[in-house]
Design a protein around this motif. Sequence first.
Motif, PDB file in Angstrom:
ATOM      1  N   LEU A 244       0.830  -1.197   0.000  1.00  0.00           N
ATOM      2  CA  LEU A 244       0.000   0.000   0.000  1.00  0.00           C
ATOM      3  C   LEU A 244       0.871   1.256   0.000  1.00  0.00           C
ATOM      4  O   LEU A 244       1.988   1.246   0.520  1.00  0.00           O
ATOM      5  CB  LEU A 244      -0.899   0.027   1.240  1.00  0.00           C
ATOM      6  N   PRO A 245       0.354   2.358  -0.547  1.00  0.00           N
ATOM      7  CA  PRO A 245       1.095   3.628  -0.494  1.00  0.00           C
ATOM      8  C   PRO A 245       0.950   4.291   0.871  1.00  0.00           C
ATOM      9  O   PRO A 245       0.303   5.328   1.027  1.00  0.00           O
ATOM     10  CB  PRO A 245       0.437   4.458  -1.597  1.00  0.00           C
ATOM     11  N   LEU A 246       1.552   3.675   1.904  1.00  0.00           N
ATOM     12  CA  LEU A 246       1.373   4.187   3.259  1.00  0.00           C
ATOM     13  C   LEU A 246       2.038   5.543   3.455  1.00  0.00           C
ATOM     14  O   LEU A 246       1.640   6.308   4.330  1.00  0.00           O
ATOM     15  CB  LEU A 246       1.921   3.194   4.289  1.00  0.00           C
ATOM     16  N   ASN A 254      -4.766  13.518   0.009  1.00  0.00           N
ATOM     17  CA  ASN A 254      -4.174  12.827  -1.132  1.00  0.00           C
ATOM     18  C   ASN A 254      -4.755  13.431  -2.400  1.00  0.00           C
ATOM     19  O   ASN A 254      -5.825  13.056  -2.853  1.00  0.00           O
ATOM     20  CB  ASN A 254      -4.476  11.324  -1.053  1.00  0.00           C
ATOM     21  N   ALA A 255      -4.037  14.392  -2.977  1.00  0.00           N
ATOM     22  CA  ALA A 255      -4.568  15.121  -4.131  1.00  0.00           C
ATOM     23  C   ALA A 255      -4.773  14.206  -5.329  1.00  0.00           C
ATOM     24  O   ALA A 255      -5.756  14.328  -6.058  1.00  0.00           O
ATOM     25  CB  ALA A 255      -3.622  16.265  -4.497  1.00  0.00           C
ATOM     26  N   GLU A 256      -3.857  13.253  -5.539  1.00  0.00           N
ATOM     27  CA  GLU A 256      -3.965  12.378  -6.700  1.00  0.00           C
ATOM     28  C   GLU A 256      -5.248  11.563  -6.662  1.00  0.00           C
ATOM     29  O   GLU A 256      -5.945  11.410  -7.666  1.00  0.00           O
ATOM     30  CB  GLU A 256      -2.761  11.441  -6.756  1.00  0.00           C
ATOM     31  N   ALA A 257      -5.574  11.044  -5.473  1.00  0.00           N
ATOM     32  CA  ALA A 257      -6.795  10.254  -5.339  1.00  0.00           C
ATOM     33  C   ALA A 257      -8.028  11.113  -5.568  1.00  0.00           C
ATOM     34  O   ALA A 257      -8.990  10.696  -6.217  1.00  0.00           O
ATOM     35  CB  ALA A 257      -6.853   9.614  -3.961  1.00  0.00           C
ATOM     36  N   PRO A 270      -8.992   3.484  -8.897  1.00  0.00           N
ATOM     37  CA  PRO A 270      -7.894   2.510  -9.007  1.00  0.00           C
ATOM     38  C   PRO A 270      -7.150   2.276  -7.711  1.00  0.00           C
ATOM     39  O   PRO A 270      -6.517   1.234  -7.545  1.00  0.00           O
ATOM     40  CB  PRO A 270      -6.974   3.149 -10.066  1.00  0.00           C
ATOM     41  N   GLN A 271      -7.200   3.220  -6.778  1.00  0.00           N
ATOM     42  CA  GLN A 271      -6.486   3.040  -5.520  1.00  0.00           C
ATOM     43  C   GLN A 271      -7.290   2.245  -4.483  1.00  0.00           C
ATOM     44  O   GLN A 271      -6.737   1.834  -3.465  1.00  0.00           O
ATOM     45  CB  GLN A 271      -6.111   4.400  -4.925  1.00  0.00           C
ATOM     46  N   VAL A 351     -12.628   8.771   2.568  1.00  0.00           N
ATOM     47  CA  VAL A 351     -11.750   7.663   2.180  1.00  0.00           C
ATOM     48  C   VAL A 351     -10.315   7.967   2.580  1.00  0.00           C
ATOM     49  O   VAL A 351      -9.620   7.134   3.166  1.00  0.00           O
ATOM     50  CB  VAL A 351     -11.851   7.404   0.665  1.00  0.00           C
ATOM     51  N   GLU A 352      -9.869   9.171   2.264  1.00  0.00           N
ATOM     52  CA  GLU A 352      -8.491   9.547   2.596  1.00  0.00           C
ATOM     53  C   GLU A 352      -8.284   9.620   4.109  1.00  0.00           C
ATOM     54  O   GLU A 352      -7.223   9.250   4.617  1.00  0.00           O
ATOM     55  CB  GLU A 352      -8.145  10.889   1.946  1.00  0.00           C
TER      56      GLU A 352
END
Length: 370
Positions: A244-246, A254-257, A270-271, A351-352
Amino acid sequence: MAQQHLDPTDPTARAVTGDALAGYLRGQATEFLRALRLHRETGGGQNGTEESVDAARALRHSARRISGSLHTFRPLLDADWSEEMRPELAWLSGTLALEHACAARLERLLLALHRLSGSAVFPAQSAASAVGGRVTGAGRGVPAPASGRGVGATAPATATAERGNLTVGAAKAGALLERQLTLARTRAHSTALQALGSSRFHAVADKVAVLASEVPLTPAAAGADLRPLAAAAGERLNDAVTALPLVTAGHPYNAEALIHGLSPDPAPHPQDGPWHQVRLLLRLHRYAGEVLHGDGPPLDVRLLAAGQALNLHRDASEAAAAAASAARTPRIAPATAYALGVLHADQRHEVEAARFAFQQSWQKRVAGTP
């Protein structure tokens, strides 16, 4: 002081043999049959009572524990029997979970709408009024909100206008979600009732009834130690968590998410998949611990907190998907689409937050701090 418990990787600890697995499976099978009897006694009709809901939940829990144990300790069980039982138990627990998931999702989304808009989420008119007019631009997808946590307004006047738009659209958005998810819940309830009356379910119940008195262990299971298999379940969990991207989850934003989450793409995020897999592996790890420790497994509060964070992650991601799906309803009013877009973004923020909470709990568990 942290509680001491049996370490499945400790070679000096006493062995746990196949008798413990047989006792655990018999106990879960008995719980399954008790819940089935209660469900039949309480009816479980279209408007199920609280007792029938509790019975369905108990059925689901027992089916998951039996299935999970068959997966973790499959080398010690009759291969043909185990491979035949596991998918059937997974089908049953998944079918019984749908109704509860729809109800919980609706409650979560309506409470979030109320919190975000500060207004009631049910309009005076019928839910059918939630559709009307045509959406232009980003309204057909999931528009990026101009207000909400992590996204600031450019001026007080703009913020006031956007809050007004959200208030206007929240009631119709709530009505639309209520209509869609109530329909989904009704269908899920009917599907569950059909499943419980099917020959497929009766075949599963018959096998569980046999399991309550006779566990098909292999000849070598009696003297085999369960701890290496339980440890392997823990290693699979650790490997999945390591992937996981811990580092990213260690930040509350998490801007990308969120960029992907705010797009109109209806594909699953996708995450999310790897996090859902960790949740399932954590459940298997917990069930393995129950087998090793019998009726008194030690409480690991850090592992419990990690599991709760992953449950919240699942709930928020599925709620966000439901909001996105509702925002793609044809001929939806622009204000309704806007409210659903803000709601979707809010749930992706949740979620984040859940990932951040899991990261904190897991790091404490790895470090061994109280």
